[in-house]
Design a protein around this motif. Structure first.
Motif, PDB file in Angstrom:
ATOM      1  N   LEU A 199      26.579  -9.663   8.889  1.00  0.00           N
ATOM      2  CA  LEU A 199      27.410  -9.363  10.072  1.00  0.00           C
ATOM      3  C   LEU A 199      26.821  -8.362  10.882  1.00  0.00           C
ATOM      4  O   LEU A 199      27.411  -8.327  11.829  1.00  0.00           O
ATOM      5  CB  LEU A 199      28.636  -9.503   9.749  1.00  0.00           C
ATOM      6  CG  LEU A 199      29.409 -10.407   8.839  1.00  0.00           C
ATOM      7  CD1 LEU A 199      31.011 -10.276   8.810  1.00  0.00           C
ATOM      8  CD2 LEU A 199      29.127 -11.882   9.518  1.00  0.00           C
ATOM      9  N   GLU A 200      25.803  -7.825  10.347  1.00  0.00           N
ATOM     10  CA  GLU A 200      25.131  -6.783  11.240  1.00  0.00           C
ATOM     11  C   GLU A 200      24.094  -7.449  12.021  1.00  0.00           C
ATOM     12  O   GLU A 200      23.821  -6.661  12.955  1.00  0.00           O
ATOM     13  CB  GLU A 200      24.570  -5.406  10.480  1.00  0.00           C
ATOM     14  CG  GLU A 200      25.638  -4.828   9.516  1.00  0.00           C
ATOM     15  CD  GLU A 200      26.532  -4.061  10.175  1.00  0.00           C
ATOM     16  OE1 GLU A 200      26.471  -3.743  11.337  1.00  0.00           O
ATOM     17  OE2 GLU A 200      27.811  -3.840   9.753  1.00  0.00           O
ATOM     18  N   ARG A 201      23.666  -8.433  11.824  1.00  0.00           N
ATOM     19  CA  ARG A 201      22.418  -9.147  12.484  1.00  0.00           C
ATOM     20  C   ARG A 201      23.216  -9.979  13.591  1.00  0.00           C
ATOM     21  O   ARG A 201      24.157 -10.827  13.247  1.00  0.00           O
ATOM     22  CB  ARG A 201      22.078 -10.125  11.525  1.00  0.00           C
ATOM     23  CG  ARG A 201      20.618 -10.674  12.032  1.00  0.00           C
ATOM     24  CD  ARG A 201      19.772 -11.747  11.052  1.00  0.00           C
ATOM     25  NE  ARG A 201      19.479 -11.009   9.859  1.00  0.00           N
ATOM     26  CZ  ARG A 201      19.354 -11.536   8.775  1.00  0.00           C
ATOM     27  NH1 ARG A 201      19.527 -12.848   8.522  1.00  0.00           N
ATOM     28  NH2 ARG A 201      18.826 -10.636   7.948  1.00  0.00           N
ATOM     29  N   PRO A 202      22.675  -9.957  14.950  1.00  0.00           N
ATOM     30  CA  PRO A 202      23.527 -10.433  16.017  1.00  0.00           C
ATOM     31  C   PRO A 202      23.556 -11.979  15.715  1.00  0.00           C
ATOM     32  O   PRO A 202      24.709 -12.802  16.158  1.00  0.00           O
ATOM     33  CB  PRO A 202      22.716 -10.216  17.082  1.00  0.00           C
ATOM     34  CG  PRO A 202      22.132  -8.879  16.916  1.00  0.00           C
ATOM     35  CD  PRO A 202      21.723  -8.859  15.291  1.00  0.00           C
ATOM     36  N   SER A 203      22.502 -12.851  15.282  1.00  0.00           N
ATOM     37  CA  SER A 203      22.394 -14.223  15.096  1.00  0.00           C
ATOM     38  C   SER A 203      23.523 -14.672  14.252  1.00  0.00           C
ATOM     39  O   SER A 203      24.268 -15.509  14.422  1.00  0.00           O
ATOM     40  CB  SER A 203      20.981 -14.539  14.882  1.00  0.00           C
ATOM     41  OG  SER A 203      20.679 -14.094  13.605  1.00  0.00           O
ATOM     42  N   ASP A 204      23.687 -13.744  12.970  1.00  0.00           N
ATOM     43  CA  ASP A 204      24.559 -14.130  12.059  1.00  0.00           C
ATOM     44  C   ASP A 204      25.811 -13.705  12.548  1.00  0.00           C
ATOM     45  O   ASP A 204      27.105 -14.673  12.062  1.00  0.00           O
ATOM     46  CB  ASP A 204      24.513 -13.389  10.659  1.00  0.00           C
ATOM     47  CG  ASP A 204      23.120 -13.964  10.003  1.00  0.00           C
ATOM     48  OD1 ASP A 204      22.576 -14.873  10.469  1.00  0.00           O
ATOM     49  OD2 ASP A 204      23.051 -13.533   8.689  1.00  0.00           O
ATOM     50  N   ARG A 205      26.325 -12.806  13.340  1.00  0.00           N
ATOM     51  CA  ARG A 205      27.571 -12.275  13.952  1.00  0.00           C
ATOM     52  C   ARG A 205      28.061 -13.685  14.795  1.00  0.00           C
ATOM     53  O   ARG A 205      29.198 -13.996  14.592  1.00  0.00           O
ATOM     54  CB  ARG A 205      27.370 -11.192  14.518  1.00  0.00           C
ATOM     55  CG  ARG A 205      28.649 -10.821  15.186  1.00  0.00           C
ATOM     56  CD  ARG A 205      29.812 -10.661  14.411  1.00  0.00           C
ATOM     57  NE  ARG A 205      31.118 -10.317  15.332  1.00  0.00           N
ATOM     58  CZ  ARG A 205      31.512  -9.414  15.601  1.00  0.00           C
ATOM     59  NH1 ARG A 205      30.730  -8.411  15.580  1.00  0.00           N
ATOM     60  NH2 ARG A 205      32.755  -9.297  16.581  1.00  0.00           N
TER      61      ARG A 205
END
Length: 446
Positions: free
Chosen positions: A266-272
């Motif tokens: 969730l710290e990665r923009p795409s995963d968020r």
């Protein structure tokens, strides 16, 4: 006289806001005498499963009846112990997850996850945390166990608790029930209801053209039991874990049945963004992380039913602390009740975890039922400590003193058991105490 199977169900169903008349649909049976303990663990287990089943038939619009089999309930409450993976028994507690003697009492630690083990070792000044991660379980054998025992043995229990929590680990000092009742967190728990259910707004419920969609952000037992149950009832449950910290393999094998799982950072923009898209189309969100840990991700959505699970509650001085069933038993005095101050003991099952899990599933189903009729985003909150408080205070408990009497007689002052033969208009006790053996005349009185 208490009808314990029904009374426990009635208490929980009332806490869930259910129609009291529906309790008549529940039928009880099966093998008796299971999950023996000083506290009414079987009553807790039976009642939580009963209200979960009752909430399921209510939500589905089915007439029932609901059948609760004690054998099935007791087996499910220790499901992780019955698990076998290709014949191999599971690892339920790592070597550093146990009771330890402190300088003035006992401490229990929980170090099943690698990062919690590292934090424990760092707080106690035992070993190299980096080496601990690389060595895995090997570090927790032999010398490491002895070193941890020595480090804890030199300190007071509360000092160990504070130091380990400050380092990001988990350790709890043993407390008696009266000590917990006077503890600031214990007072907070006692002042609050078993669970809370809130309607947050007037948003319409989510449109459901297919199965119920449940996003599962939980760990270990309680949350996964709830979502495992929702999956059994037909929900599409998707569990999300961080890539670098997956669930322990045996925990996943036991509680992952019926679900799909995925990894998102969730710290990665795409995963968020992926998580946001899942939330936008979910019906239910269940979280089981430490209170406040997920706040920065803005998980609220209109029309969503959200269930938040914690160890200690999201209030009071311990409101942001991590915790597990075994630790809650130690802090709240349950371990003393089941054993003693000198030799603490555990419940026959991780009943706070399992019971809260079934209660959480019931609360979600009841919220969905009410939402279908009234709309509104819904929030449900439960805590293991609240379930523990309910277990120790609300359910009828076997206390031999209730069934004993004292009387004076020729043999002195006797304490004796009352007769179990009881009926309306019947005797309340014997007409005379025992006399001196052989001292009576061999004749009838009348």
């Amino acid at each position: 006289m208490d009808n314990t199977p029904r009374s426990g169900t009635e208490l929980l169903w009332s806490a869930l806001g259910g129609d009291p008349a529906l309790v008549d649909r529940v039928e009880y049976g099966g093998t008796s005498g299971l999950l023996p303990a000083r506290l009414p663990v079987m009553d807790l287990a039976r009642a939580t499963v009963a209200v979960c089943s009752l909430a399921a038939v209510e939500h589905a619009g089915l007439p029932g009846p609901v059948r609760v089999d004690d054998g099935a309930v007791a087996t499910a409450f220790v499901s992780e112990r019955h698990l076998r993976v290709d014949g191999r028994a599971p690892v339920n507690f790592a070597p550093l997850s146990r009771f330890w003697r402190a300088a003035d009492g006992w401490v229990r630690t929980h170090a099943n996850y690698p990062h919690h083990r590292v934090a424990l070792l760092a707080a106690l000044g035992v070993g190299d945390p980096v080496e601990a991660v690389e060595a895995g379980e090997a570090v927790a054998t032999g010398g490491a166990v002895a070193a941890v025992a020595a480090a804890i043995g030199e300190r007071k229990a509360v000092e160990v608790e504070s130091a380990v929590y400050a380092a990001g680990g988990l350790a709890v000092a043993l407390r008696t029930p009266s000590e917990w009742a006077e503890h600031p967190q214990g007072r907070e728990v006692a002042a609050r209801p078993l669970l809370s259910r809130e309607r947050l707004d007037d948003a319409p419920p989510r449109r459901r053209s297919g199965p119920l969609r449940v996003l599962d952000l939980t760990r270990v037992i309680a949350g996964p039991v709830a979502t495992r149950t929702l999956a059994l009832l037909g929900a599409d449950v998707l569990r999300i874990d961080p890539p670098g910290n997956p669930e322990l393999p045996d925990q996943h094998a036991d509680a992952g049945v019926g679900k799909r799982t995925a990894a998102l950072d969730l710290e990665r923009p795409s995963d968020r963004r992926t998580l946001d898209e899942l939330l936008d189309t979910a019906d239910v969100l269940v979280t089981g992380y430490r209170p406040g840990a997920l706040d920065r991700f803005d998980l609220d959505r209109p029309g969503l039913v959200t269930a938040r699970l914690s160890a200690w509650g999201d209030y009071g001085p311990w409101g942001e602390r991590r915790g597990f069933d075994s630790l809650v038993q130690v802090a709240t005095g349950i371990a003393v009740t089941e054993g003693s101050v000198e030799e603490p003991a555990a419940l026959p099952a991780q009943a706070l975890d399992h019971g809260t899990g079934y209660l959480l599933a019931a609360a979600v189903l009841r919220s969905l039922t009410e939402q279908r009729a009234e709309g509104g985003s819904r929030l449900v909150r439960l805590a293991l400590a609240q379930t523990g408080h309910w277990l120790t205070t609300a359910l009828p408990r076997y206390e031999p003193e209730r069934y004993l009497a004292e009387s004076e007689g020729p043999l002195g002052r006797l304490r004796h058991a009352l007769s179990p033969v009881s009926y309306e208009g019947g005797p309340t006790g014997w007409s005379r105490p025992p006399g001196v053996a052989g001292a009576d005349a061999p004749e009838w009185r009348g």
